[in-house]
Design a protein around this motif. Structure first.
Motif, mmCIF file in Angstrom:
data_model
loop_
_atom_site.group_PDB
_atom_site.id
_atom_site.type_symbol
_atom_site.label_atom_id
_atom_site.label_comp_id
_atom_site.label_asym_id
_atom_site.label_seq_id
_atom_site.Cartn_x
_atom_site.Cartn_y
_atom_site.Cartn_z
ATOM 1 N N PRO A 90 0.819 -1.222 0.000
ATOM 2 C CA PRO A 90 0.000 0.000 0.000
ATOM 3 C C PRO A 90 0.853 1.274 0.000
ATOM 4 N N PHE A 91 2.012 1.240 0.650
ATOM 5 C CA PHE A 91 2.902 2.393 0.671
ATOM 6 C C PHE A 91 3.371 2.750 -0.743
ATOM 7 N N VAL A 92 3.760 1.742 -1.516
ATOM 8 C CA VAL A 92 4.222 1.972 -2.892
ATOM 9 C C VAL A 92 3.063 2.484 -3.753
ATOM 10 N N LYS A 93 1.909 1.856 -3.642
ATOM 11 C CA LYS A 93 0.751 2.291 -4.438
ATOM 12 C C LYS A 93 0.351 3.719 -4.079
ATOM 13 N N ASP A 139 -5.781 10.542 -19.543
ATOM 14 C CA ASP A 139 -6.209 11.920 -19.353
ATOM 15 C C ASP A 139 -7.717 12.036 -19.526
ATOM 16 N N GLY A 140 -8.388 10.928 -19.559
ATOM 17 C CA GLY A 140 -9.835 10.897 -19.724
ATOM 18 C C GLY A 140 -10.232 10.450 -21.122
ATOM 19 N N LYS A 141 -9.401 10.738 -22.110
ATOM 20 C CA LYS A 141 -9.686 10.331 -23.482
ATOM 21 C C LYS A 141 -8.591 9.416 -24.010
ATOM 22 N N TYR A 142 -7.360 9.805 -23.825
ATOM 23 C CA TYR A 142 -6.215 9.034 -24.271
ATOM 24 C C TYR A 142 -5.651 8.262 -23.081
ATOM 25 N N TRP A 143 -5.119 7.101 -23.375
ATOM 26 C CA TRP A 143 -4.563 6.331 -22.277
ATOM 27 C C TRP A 143 -3.386 5.497 -22.764
ATOM 28 N N GLY A 144 -2.593 5.053 -21.821
ATOM 29 C CA GLY A 144 -1.420 4.264 -22.140
ATOM 30 C C GLY A 144 -0.987 3.446 -20.942
ATOM 31 N N GLU A 145 0.158 2.818 -21.098
ATOM 32 C CA GLU A 145 0.692 1.984 -20.028
ATOM 33 C C GLU A 145 2.181 2.240 -19.900
ATOM 34 N N MET A 146 2.702 1.960 -18.733
ATOM 35 C CA MET A 146 4.136 2.116 -18.536
ATOM 36 C C MET A 146 4.662 1.036 -17.599
ATOM 37 N N PHE A 147 5.925 0.753 -17.803
ATOM 38 C CA PHE A 147 6.640 -0.229 -17.005
ATOM 39 C C PHE A 147 7.644 0.541 -16.153
ATOM 40 N N LEU A 148 7.545 0.376 -14.843
ATOM 41 C CA LEU A 148 8.376 1.113 -13.896
ATOM 42 C C LEU A 148 9.223 0.154 -13.075
ATOM 43 N N SER A 159 11.881 5.537 -4.752
ATOM 44 C CA SER A 159 12.152 6.179 -6.042
ATOM 45 C C SER A 159 11.627 5.285 -7.158
ATOM 46 N N PHE A 160 11.157 5.950 -8.218
ATOM 47 C CA PHE A 160 10.598 5.263 -9.378
ATOM 48 C C PHE A 160 11.402 5.635 -10.612
ATOM 49 N N LYS A 161 11.477 4.699 -11.543
ATOM 50 C CA LYS A 161 12.132 4.961 -12.815
ATOM 51 C C LYS A 161 11.277 4.347 -13.914
ATOM 52 N N VAL A 162 10.920 5.170 -14.908
ATOM 53 C CA VAL A 162 10.137 4.686 -16.037
ATOM 54 C C VAL A 162 11.086 3.969 -16.986
ATOM 55 N N VAL A 163 10.833 2.701 -17.227
ATOM 56 C CA VAL A 163 11.668 1.909 -18.120
ATOM 57 C C VAL A 163 11.116 1.985 -19.545
#
Length: 171
Positions: A90-93, A139-148, A159-163
């Motif tokens: 839960p802390f990470v989320k 953003d409500g209309k456009y969407w995507g995914e990311m790997f962190l 700390s987070f890093k977008v891969v």
């Protein structure tokens, strides 16, 4: 005369009893037929629902394969680092969701600007193991995914890093 009246009365009562018996038998047989049909339909429903439950259990098992809570090695690693899993997840989320509240028009992690005037925000998060996260953003209309990737420093800083990330095209 009394004897004839009793004989007619006896025959009438006997006919009435035979009629009642035959009619009751026919009604019971029809009820048994209805009950047999209902039992057959019930058995079909039970089989159908058991198959559905079995399929749903398989889906849950398949979907839970890539989850930190079902990866023993990741759980062991987290505990060996001195963290409690039920507090760390839960802390990470929460830390990722709090990044949605950062002021400004751009999200600190999402590498795309909102295209409809809003702000890109993290929508859903799935923690895969002790190092990797998959997140949806929109953003409500456009969407995507990311790997962190995520890490916790010795002074308990997250700390987070977008891969990798991508934005789905609108058709």
């Amino acid at each position: 005369m009394k004897k004839k009246i009793f004989n007619y009365l006896f025959i009438f009562v006997a006919l009435l009893l035979v009629f009642q018996f035959v009619n009751s038998k026919r009604i019971l047989d029809s009820y048994e037929g209805i009950i047999d049909k209902k039992e057959a339909n019930f058995e079909k429903s039970i089989t159908k629902y058991q198959d559905t439950i079995s399929k749903l259990r398989d889906d849950v098992l398949r979907l839970s394969e890539f989850s930190v809570m079902n990866t023993e090695a990741a759980l062991s690693y987290i505990e060996a680092e001195g963290y409690r899993v039920d507090e760390l997840i839960p802390f990470v989320k929460d830390a990722l969701y709090e990044l949605n509240l950062v002021k400004g028009e751009e999200h600190p992690l999402i590498p795309y600007a909102a295209l409809n005037g809003g702000k890109m925000m993290i929508d859903q998060i799935r923690i895969l193991n002790h190092k990797w996260i998959i997140a949806n953003f929109t953003d409500g209309k456009y969407w995507g995914e990311m790997f962190l990737t995520y890490s916790i420093s010795e002074d308990k800083q997250l700390s987070f890093k977008v891969v990798e990330s991508f934005l789905y095209p609108i058709n």
